[in-house]
Design an enzyme around this catalytic site. Structure first.
Site, PDB file in Angstrom:
ATOM      1  CE  LYS A   1      27.807  61.886  52.664  1.00 33.95           C
ATOM      2  NZ  LYS A   1      26.926  61.495  51.540  1.00 33.95           N
TER       3      LYS A   1
ATOM      4  CG  ASP B   1      26.906  58.245  52.742  1.00 35.61           C
ATOM      5  OD1 ASP B   1      26.534  58.640  51.626  1.00 35.61           O
ATOM      6  OD2 ASP B   1      28.026  57.709  52.907  1.00 35.61           O
TER       7      ASP B   1
HETATM    8  P1  NDP Z   1      25.321  51.021  53.224  1.00 34.69           P
HETATM    9  O1  NDP Z   1      25.998  51.216  54.518  1.00 34.69           O
HETATM   10  O2  NDP Z   1      23.878  50.695  53.193  1.00 34.69           O
HETATM   11  O3  NDP Z   1      26.079  49.901  52.377  1.00 34.69           O
HETATM   12  C1  NDP Z   1      27.423  50.058  52.068  1.00 34.69           C
HETATM   13  C2  NDP Z   1      27.881  48.826  51.320  1.00 34.69           C
HETATM   14  O4  NDP Z   1      29.170  49.076  50.781  1.00 34.69           O
HETATM   15  C3  NDP Z   1      28.011  47.600  52.211  1.00 34.69           C
HETATM   16  O5  NDP Z   1      27.760  46.464  51.455  1.00 34.69           O
HETATM   17  C4  NDP Z   1      29.465  47.691  52.663  1.00 34.69           C
HETATM   18  O6  NDP Z   1      30.024  46.448  53.056  1.00 34.69           O
HETATM   19  C5  NDP Z   1      30.128  48.195  51.401  1.00 34.69           C
HETATM   20  N1  NDP Z   1      31.333  48.957  51.766  1.00 34.69           N
HETATM   21  C6  NDP Z   1      31.383  50.099  52.484  1.00 34.69           C
HETATM   22  N2  NDP Z   1      32.647  50.493  52.665  1.00 34.69           N
HETATM   23  C7  NDP Z   1      33.406  49.556  52.077  1.00 34.69           C
HETATM   24  C8  NDP Z   1      34.790  49.407  51.922  1.00 34.69           C
HETATM   25  N3  NDP Z   1      35.660  50.302  52.429  1.00 34.69           N
HETATM   26  N4  NDP Z   1      35.213  48.329  51.236  1.00 34.69           N
HETATM   27  C9  NDP Z   1      34.337  47.426  50.717  1.00 34.69           C
HETATM   28  N5  NDP Z   1      33.008  47.528  50.838  1.00 34.69           N
HETATM   29  C10 NDP Z   1      32.549  48.572  51.499  1.00 34.69           C
HETATM   30  O7  NDP Z   1      25.616  52.364  52.392  1.00 34.69           O
HETATM   31  P2  NDP Z   1      24.846  52.931  51.107  1.00 34.69           P
HETATM   32  O8  NDP Z   1      24.370  51.826  50.250  1.00 34.69           O
HETATM   33  O9  NDP Z   1      23.896  53.955  51.578  1.00 34.69           O
HETATM   34  O10 NDP Z   1      26.035  53.720  50.378  1.00 34.69           O
HETATM   35  C11 NDP Z   1      26.844  53.137  49.361  1.00 34.69           C
HETATM   36  C12 NDP Z   1      27.476  54.228  48.535  1.00 34.69           C
HETATM   37  O11 NDP Z   1      26.450  55.022  47.927  1.00 34.69           O
HETATM   38  C13 NDP Z   1      28.363  55.226  49.288  1.00 34.69           C
HETATM   39  O12 NDP Z   1      29.396  55.660  48.439  1.00 34.69           O
HETATM   40  C14 NDP Z   1      27.411  56.391  49.547  1.00 34.69           C
HETATM   41  O13 NDP Z   1      28.110  57.592  49.761  1.00 34.69           O
HETATM   42  C15 NDP Z   1      26.636  56.399  48.248  1.00 34.69           C
HETATM   43  N6  NDP Z   1      25.345  57.070  48.241  1.00 34.69           N
HETATM   44  C16 NDP Z   1      24.364  56.725  49.134  1.00 34.69           C
HETATM   45  C17 NDP Z   1      23.140  57.346  49.080  1.00 34.69           C
HETATM   46  C18 NDP Z   1      22.001  56.946  49.963  1.00 34.69           C
HETATM   47  O14 NDP Z   1      20.907  57.479  49.778  1.00 34.69           O
HETATM   48  N7  NDP Z   1      22.179  56.014  50.889  1.00 34.69           N
HETATM   49  C19 NDP Z   1      22.874  58.430  48.127  1.00 34.69           C
HETATM   50  C20 NDP Z   1      23.945  58.646  47.175  1.00 34.69           C
HETATM   51  C21 NDP Z   1      25.129  58.003  47.269  1.00 34.69           C
HETATM   52  P3  NDP Z   1      30.456  46.219  54.578  1.00 34.69           P
HETATM   53  O15 NDP Z   1      29.174  46.082  55.340  1.00 34.69           O
HETATM   54  O16 NDP Z   1      31.282  44.986  54.561  1.00 34.69           O
HETATM   55  O17 NDP Z   1      31.226  47.433  55.003  1.00 34.69           O
HETATM   56  O1  2IT Z   2      25.479  60.958  48.947  1.00 30.65           O
HETATM   57  C1  2IT Z   2      24.278  61.273  49.021  1.00 30.65           C
HETATM   58  O2  2IT Z   2      23.716  61.939  48.137  1.00 30.65           O
HETATM   59  C2  2IT Z   2      23.510  60.815  50.190  1.00 30.65           C
HETATM   60  N1  2IT Z   2      24.054  60.088  51.016  1.00 30.65           N
HETATM   61  C3  2IT Z   2      22.092  61.259  50.382  1.00 30.65           C
HETATM   62  C4  2IT Z   2      22.020  62.650  50.921  1.00 30.65           C
HETATM   63  C5  2IT Z   2      20.635  63.115  51.318  1.00 30.65           C
HETATM   64  O3  2IT Z   2      20.598  64.193  51.932  1.00 30.65           O
HETATM   65  O4  2IT Z   2      19.628  62.472  51.025  1.00 30.65           O
END
Ligand code: NDP
Ligand code: 2IT
Length: 449
Positions: A130, A170
């Site tokens: 990461k 992420d």
């Molecule tokens: P994005 O940046 O696209 O969206 C994040 C969302 O979560 C936004 O709505 C944001 O709101 C909110 N958020 C982030 N931090 C906070 C906080 N501290 N408090 C309140 N709201 C918060 O990220 P993703 O959708 O990609 O990721 C979301 C989660 O999923 C994370 O935990 C990530 O690690 C996990 N994940 C993502 C993957 C991927 O493929 N993208 C794969 C697997 C897991 P705001 O804009 O107001 O900050």
């Molecule tokens: O938390 C996760 O699994 C991710 N943000 C995606 C990682 C990836 O390499 O696609």
């Protein structure tokens, strides 16, 4: 559980906490895994003899670097960049980059540690890593995002490569940032090395379904858990947190399967739309216009915005926490249970506190930990790497079929491991055990490294 397995786990945890002081999220992730694998160690004393756990909790390599850049006012800014290359026994390091002001070494370590087992569960050849930065992309211009991304990659590129370490997105890193990061890598290396980054645009080496994969996968996992009980998603109400990549496509898949997703949130509050979230409108506001989620309620009469408060106050059959770590605590869990929740699947990484997980499990709520439920994203990244290596591009339908098959595989591996290690129906024990065994066997076979 044998006394020596218990002692080993205790010693490994205490030593890791002492060596990694001030990193509570990393300690939390360590504890969750170590607390569930005692029955595995009882079956496999050879893991203890080979020091697998002691090695597993120590990253293979950690990189911390300065990221200097100039903002639109001409002022010099300095952020901190990280990449924790945790374990490459199963394949090249693989895992996302997070740009968020809360990022520090402990957060990246927790995410990298989780990624090892998640990636192992996909049964594809990918190690765990990461990275990211404490840079905050909110309210920054495209030009600032580009200058920051180019500076970030100017150091990180030394440590990447399709056979070495392959990042993805992420929190705060989506299509725009990946474009700038990939472009700078190409410029610095004079190589259009498609396989060194995933989540790329589909016109330049990206994979169909990667954008949708994490959210879709979390809903497929939920469908599998419900199917074991003879139930389904059709007719169910879902409450979802976040409004980013994971949340949007979780909402979309719930609706496609006949359910109604009624909430989304960001750090300013949450929206409730009892008519069901209009996914096209949400995409327009969040992906195209990059506005706050409150804007949705401004434009849709069936919706209301609640500033502050908790999205977990809203009753629903299914809860999909898809924002960030520790966003769902014990109080929230009891409220969801009182309101009749039947299944919780973590779209985010470690969104539920340990007390919340315990409350769900005690109440008989189906609970899927992030490393199983959100593995569809990284699994589809591995499909992107396969397509890049073969210079192929698969269509949306066949890619989605593959994602669905992989999520079924992760569900059954977790379900069966829970049975085997004496905790039937406990997907936390199941996912941790199944993932751990795959990594431990690879480490054992490859000698003391
Ligand atoms: P994005 O940046 O696209 O969206 C994040 C969302 O979560 C936004 O709505 C944001 O709101 C909110 N958020 C982030 N931090 C906070 C906080 N501290 N408090 C309140 N709201 C918060 O990220 P993703 O959708 O990609 O990721 C979301 C989660 O999923 C994370 O935990 C990530 O690690 C996990 N994940 C993502 C993957 C991927 O493929 N993208 C794969 C697997 C897991 P705001 O804009 O107001 O900050
Ligand atoms: O938390 C996760 O699994 C991710 N943000 C995606 C990682 C990836 O390499 O696609």
């Amino acid at each position: 559980m044998t006394p020596s397995a218990t002692r080993t786990l205790h010693d490994v945890y205490e030593t890791a906490v002492a060596r990694n002081a001030g990193e509570p999220e990393f300690h939390q992730a360590l504890r969750e895994v170590l607390d569930s694998i005692a029955p595995v160690l009882a079956h496999h004393p050879e893991y203890v003899d080979a020091g697998i756990l002691t090695r597993l909790v120590e990253p293979e390599r950690q990189i911390i670097f300065r990221v200097p850049w100039t903002d639109d006012a001409g002022k010099v800014q300095v952020n901190r960049g990280f990449r924790v290359q945790f374990n490459s026994a199963l394949g090249p390091f693989k895992g996302g980059l997070r740009f968020h002001p809360s990022v520090n070494l402990g957060i990246i370590k927790f995410l990298g540690f989780e990624q090892i087992f998640k990636n192992a569960l996909t049964a594809q050849g990918i190690g765990g890593a990461k990275g990211g930065s404490d840079f905050d992309p909110h309210n920054r211009s495209d030009a600032e995002i580009m200058r920051f991304s180019q500076s970030f990659m100017s150091e990180l590129y030394h440590h990447l490569g399709e056979h070495t370490d392959v990042p993805a997105g992420d929190i705060g890193v989506g299509a725009r940032e990946i474009g700038f990061l990939f472009g700078q890598y190409r410029r610095l290396t004079n190589r259009h090395e498609s396989g060194m980054f995933t989540g790329k645009g589909v016109q330049w080496g990206g994979a169909e379904v990667r954008t949708e994969a994490t959210g879709y996968g979390a809903v497929y996992f939920t469908e599998e858990m419900l199917a074991v009980k003879g139930e389904g998603i059709d007719g169910r109400t879902a409450v979802v947190s976040g409004s980013g990549n994971v949340a949007i496509y979780a909402i979309e898949k719930v609706q496609q399967l006949g359910g109604t997703a009624i909430t989304a949130s960001d750090s300013s509050g949450y929206i409730v739309d009892e008519a069901g979230i209009d996914v096209d409108l949400l995409k327009q506001i969040k992906e195209v216009e990059r506005h706050r989620v409150s804007e949705y309620a401004e434009r849709r009469s069936s919706a209301r915005f609640i500033s502050g408060g908790s999205v977990w106050d809203v009753p629903g059959d299914i809860a999909l926490p898809s924002a960030t770590q520790n966003e769902l605590n014990e109080t929230h869990a009891y409220r969801l249970i009182k309101n009749g929740v039947v299944a919780v699947a973590e779209g985010a990484n470690m969104p539920s506190t340990p007390e919340a997980v315990h409350a769900f499990q005690q109440a008989g709520v189906l609970f899927a930990p992030g490393k199983a439920a959100n593995a569809g994203g990284v699994a589809t990244s591995a499909l992107e790497m396969s397509q890049n290596a073969a210079r192929q591009r698969w269509d949306f339908e066949s890619s989605e079929d593959k994602l669905r098959t992989i999520m079924r595989g992760i569900h059954s591996a977790s379900y069966q491991a829970a049975d085997k290690y004496g905790k039937p129906g406990d997907y936390v024990v199941g996912a941790n055990s199944a993932g751990f065994v795959r990594v431990a066997d690879a480490m054992l076979a490859q000698g003391l490294i």
